[in-house]
Every structure is written in structure tokens, then in C-alpha cells.
Design a protein around this motif. Structure first.
Motif, PDB file in Angstrom:
ATOM      1  N   SER A  71       0.832  -1.210   0.000  1.00 28.96           N
ATOM      2  CA  SER A  71       0.000   0.000   0.000  1.00 28.96           C
ATOM      3  C   SER A  71       0.865   1.258   0.000  1.00 28.96           C
ATOM      4  CB  SER A  71      -0.937   0.004   1.207  1.00 28.96           C
ATOM      5  OG  SER A  71      -1.790  -1.107   1.199  1.00 28.96           O
ATOM      6  N   LEU A  75       0.887   3.677  -3.083  1.00 31.73           N
ATOM      7  CA  LEU A  75       0.427   5.053  -2.878  1.00 31.73           C
ATOM      8  C   LEU A  75       1.450   6.053  -3.409  1.00 31.73           C
ATOM      9  CD1 LEU A  75      -1.826   6.783  -1.562  1.00 31.73           C
ATOM     10  CD2 LEU A  75      -0.416   6.828   0.501  1.00 31.73           C
ATOM     11  N   LEU A  79       0.646   8.458  -6.464  1.00 33.11           N
ATOM     12  CA  LEU A  79       0.692   9.909  -6.293  1.00 33.11           C
ATOM     13  C   LEU A  79       1.436  10.562  -7.453  1.00 33.11           C
ATOM     14  CD1 LEU A  79       0.181  12.420  -4.512  1.00 33.11           C
ATOM     15  CD2 LEU A  79       2.342  11.917  -3.355  1.00 33.11           C
ATOM     16  N   SER A 152       1.892  -4.801  -5.127  1.00 32.90           N
ATOM     17  CA  SER A 152       2.047  -3.397  -5.521  1.00 32.90           C
ATOM     18  C   SER A 152       1.561  -3.166  -6.939  1.00 32.90           C
ATOM     19  CB  SER A 152       3.519  -2.970  -5.405  1.00 32.90           C
ATOM     20  OG  SER A 152       3.967  -3.065  -4.068  1.00 32.90           O
ATOM     21  N   GLN A 155      -2.044  -2.578  -6.830  1.00 33.20           N
ATOM     22  CA  GLN A 155      -2.365  -1.423  -5.991  1.00 33.20           C
ATOM     23  C   GLN A 155      -2.176  -0.109  -6.753  1.00 33.20           C
ATOM     24  OE1 GLN A 155      -3.936  -2.306  -3.318  1.00 33.20           O
ATOM     25  NE2 GLN A 155      -2.545  -2.599  -1.616  1.00 33.20           N
ATOM     26  N   GLY A 159      -4.797   2.963  -6.988  1.00 31.00           N
ATOM     27  CA  GLY A 159      -4.423   4.205  -6.314  1.00 31.00           C
ATOM     28  C   GLY A 159      -4.490   5.407  -7.250  1.00 31.00           C
ATOM     29  N   LEU A 163      -6.779   8.668  -6.629  1.00 33.75           N
ATOM     30  CA  LEU A 163      -6.117   9.936  -6.333  1.00 33.75           C
ATOM     31  C   LEU A 163      -6.294  10.978  -7.440  1.00 33.75           C
ATOM     32  CD1 LEU A 163      -2.682   8.962  -4.720  1.00 33.75           C
ATOM     33  CD2 LEU A 163      -4.581  10.148  -3.640  1.00 33.75           C
ATOM     34  N   LEU A 201      -5.126  11.167   0.317  1.00 32.97           N
ATOM     35  CA  LEU A 201      -4.032  10.209   0.486  1.00 32.97           C
ATOM     36  C   LEU A 201      -4.361   9.193   1.574  1.00 32.97           C
ATOM     37  CD1 LEU A 201      -0.951  12.618   0.261  1.00 32.97           C
ATOM     38  CD2 LEU A 201      -1.619  10.901  -1.424  1.00 32.97           C
ATOM     39  N   THR A 204      -7.168   6.862   0.332  1.00 37.52           N
ATOM     40  CA  THR A 204      -6.652   5.916  -0.653  1.00 37.52           C
ATOM     41  C   THR A 204      -5.814   4.843   0.007  1.00 37.52           C
ATOM     42  OG1 THR A 204      -6.635   7.648  -2.346  1.00 37.52           O
ATOM     43  CG2 THR A 204      -5.274   5.709  -2.763  1.00 37.52           C
ATOM     44  N   PHE A 205      -5.002   5.246   0.997  1.00 37.57           N
ATOM     45  CA  PHE A 205      -4.158   4.262   1.693  1.00 37.57           C
ATOM     46  C   PHE A 205      -5.012   3.208   2.396  1.00 37.57           C
ATOM     47  CE2 PHE A 205      -1.943   2.849   5.548  1.00 37.57           C
ATOM     48  CZ  PHE A 205      -0.810   2.281   4.969  1.00 37.57           C
ATOM     49  N   LEU A 208      -6.454   0.853  -0.216  1.00 37.91           N
ATOM     50  CA  LEU A 208      -5.410  -0.053  -0.705  1.00 37.91           C
ATOM     51  C   LEU A 208      -5.079  -1.117   0.339  1.00 37.91           C
ATOM     52  CD1 LEU A 208      -2.907   2.406  -2.462  1.00 37.91           C
ATOM     53  CD2 LEU A 208      -4.696   1.017  -3.501  1.00 37.91           C
TER      54      LEU A 208
END
Length: 279
Positions: A71, A75, A79, A152, A155, A159, A163, A201, A204-205, A208
Motif C-alpha cells: 500500500s 500510494l 501519487l 504493488s 495497488q 491508487g 487519487l 491520500l 486511498t491508503f 489499498l
């Protein structure tokens, strides 16, 4: 009032499906988690056995480890990717990358596991190529680090999709005003950009993290159920691959629900603090 009645009537099928496939299974799991097959009695036996078991503690630790780091990495990359997509505007390149992100966000489960086996498995094409040039020695796709890489992957697109709309809240005038006042780009992001994006953020975290904690098909296809994580343990207890004990699986599932509820409560508290800080 007539319009509201029609709207509520239209929501009835959704409410029935939600109760049948969300509320009812959760209630069943919560109730049956208190019945122990071992002791043949109602009580806290299942929870006591789980919380005092090194085996289940290891499953929880591995699940949290893989979910947390995948995560975090997802993230950070999301981002950067979301900001880059926002800077592209609405051209053809932007539409292409948005379509590609939507497609890859659904690329998970068994197909994703098969793709990683071909690329980074013991005899994968990238693995053999890296071994030839003495790169990434000791990398094992089926270890914790390898699973973090796999997690990942699915993810990152999720993400980005979550975002990307948040960047619409950053006005170009703010960056220009900060530059006129002598602020560097780094100071603008540290004092203005990131505090404004912080609620998105954090949200979203948490999504995830929940997405990784509940992932089952990918890790099962990669390790055939030999890696000790909570979803695999729940499936083994319910399907009876080793021992059939659905009530113990229910208790393990409820501990996962409690864990996610605690994370959500902390998230809501942090979001409120970030909104106050942004103001």
C-alpha cells in the motif's frame, strides 16, 4: 413525497441484495465464530486459540506486512502517476493512459499470478536475464518481498484512479502565488499541496490496505496456498484442505473485520485532523 417513495422503491432490489450478500453473511459469521468445534460449546474458545497460536499470529503478521508495504509503495507511485496524468490535460495521451489504468486495475487474480510467474518466476524470462547480468541476486517471487512486488502491481492503478480526481482541488493560482512570495516548489508541496491532498491520500491508503488484506486469488495461484496469510488460512479452514473448521475460520474472519474497523476509525480521526490543519 411521491418522488421519494418511487426512489425508495427503486432502491429496494439493491437493499435486498445488500442484506442477502453483505449483512446476512456477516451476522452468520459473527454468531458462529463463538461456537468451538474443539470444545463443542459456545464461548471465546476460537478467539483464544487464534490469539495464543504462533501459527495464526504469523499469518496475521505476514498479511499486515505485505498489505502495508504494498500500500505504501502503491500510494507513492500512484501519487506521482496521478499528478503526471493531471498535468497531461485532456489530450489523446491522457485518454490512453486513463484507459490503460482502468484496464490494469482489473488485471489481478490468477492471470496476474501467471504473468508474474512467466516474468519473474524461478525460470522466468526476466529472472534468467537478470541472473545472466548478475542483477537482483537472491530475488524470490514466492517470498514476502516477491509478494509485495506482485501486490504493488494491482495497488498502483487502483491508487491512481482514486487519487486522480483529488488533484482538481489544487488550483494553479496557489502555486503561482507561492512562487511570487518566494516559496520554492518543494516548499509549496510541503506546506500547501500535500496538506490539501492529505485526506485523499489517507483515504486511498486505507482502501489499498483493505484491498491487499482481502486478496486471495493472486497469492493462492502463486503459492498454491503454501504461504501463511489470513485469507489463505480462512479458505483452508472453510474448504477443509487440512482440517474442516468453519467456525474457526469465522473467528479469523471477524478478527480481520475488527482490524479493518480499527484502521478505519484511525483513518477518520486522521482525516479530521488533516482537514483542520488544511484550514
Amino acid at each position: 413525497m411521491k418522488g421519494k417513495g418511487i426512489a425508495l422503491l427503486c432502491l429496494l432490489p439493491f437493499a435486498l441484495f445488500y442484506i442477502a450478500f453483505q449483512i446476512a453473511p456477516l451476522v452468520w459469521i459473527a454468531i458462529n465464530s463463538f461456537y468451538s468445534e474443539m470444545y463443542e460449546a459456545w464461548g471465546w474458545g476460537n478467539y483464544r486459540d487464534i490469539l495464543t497460536s504462533t501459527f495464526y499470529f504469523q499469518a496475521m503478521r505476514f498479511s499486515l506486512d505485505i498489505s502495508f508495504w504494498s500500500s505504501v509503495y502503491g500510494l507513492i507511485i500512484a501519487l506521482l502517476g496521478g499528478y503526471s496524468l493531471h498535468q497531461l490535460g485532456g489530450g489523446k495521451l491522457h485518454r490512453f493512459f486513463m484507459s490503460f489504468t482502468n484496464m490494469t486495475s482489473n488485471f489481478a487474480g490468477v492471470p496476474l499470478a501467471f504473468a508474474f510467474v512467466i516474468l519473474l518466476g524461478m525460470n522466468g524470462c526476466l529472472t534468467l536475464l537478470m541472473h545472466k547480468y548478475a542483477l537482483m541476486k537472491g530475488f524470490n517471487l514466492y517470498s514476502t518481498d516477491g509478494l509485495i512486488v506482485v501486490y504493488s502491481w494491482f495497488q498502483i492503478p487502483l491508487g491512481i484512479l482514486l487519487l486522480y480526481p483529488a488533484f482538481d482541488g489544487l488550483k494553479k493560482d496557489w502555486e503561482e502565488s507561492a512562487a511570487l512570495l518566494g516559496a520554492s516548489r518543494w516548499r509549496y508541496w510541503w506546506h500547501i499541496g500535500l496538506p490539501i491532498l492529505m485526506p485523499a491520500l489517507l483515504g486511498t491508503f486505507v482502501i489499498l490496505l483493505a484491498n491487499a488484506l482481502g486478496a486471495y486469488a493472486t497469492i493462492y495461484a502463486l503459492t498454491t496456498g503454501n504461504f501463511n496469510v489470513v485469507p489463505v488460512r480462512i479458505a483452508a479452514l472453510v474448504s477443509g484442505d487440512i482440517s474442516l473448521d468453519p467456525n474457526m475460520g469465522s473467528a479469523l474472519a471477524m478478527l480481520l473485520v475488527i482490524l479493518m474497523s480499527a484502521i478505519t476509525v484511525v483513518h477518520q480521526w486522521l482525516v479530521r485532523r488533516s482537514y483542520q490543519h488544511a484550514r
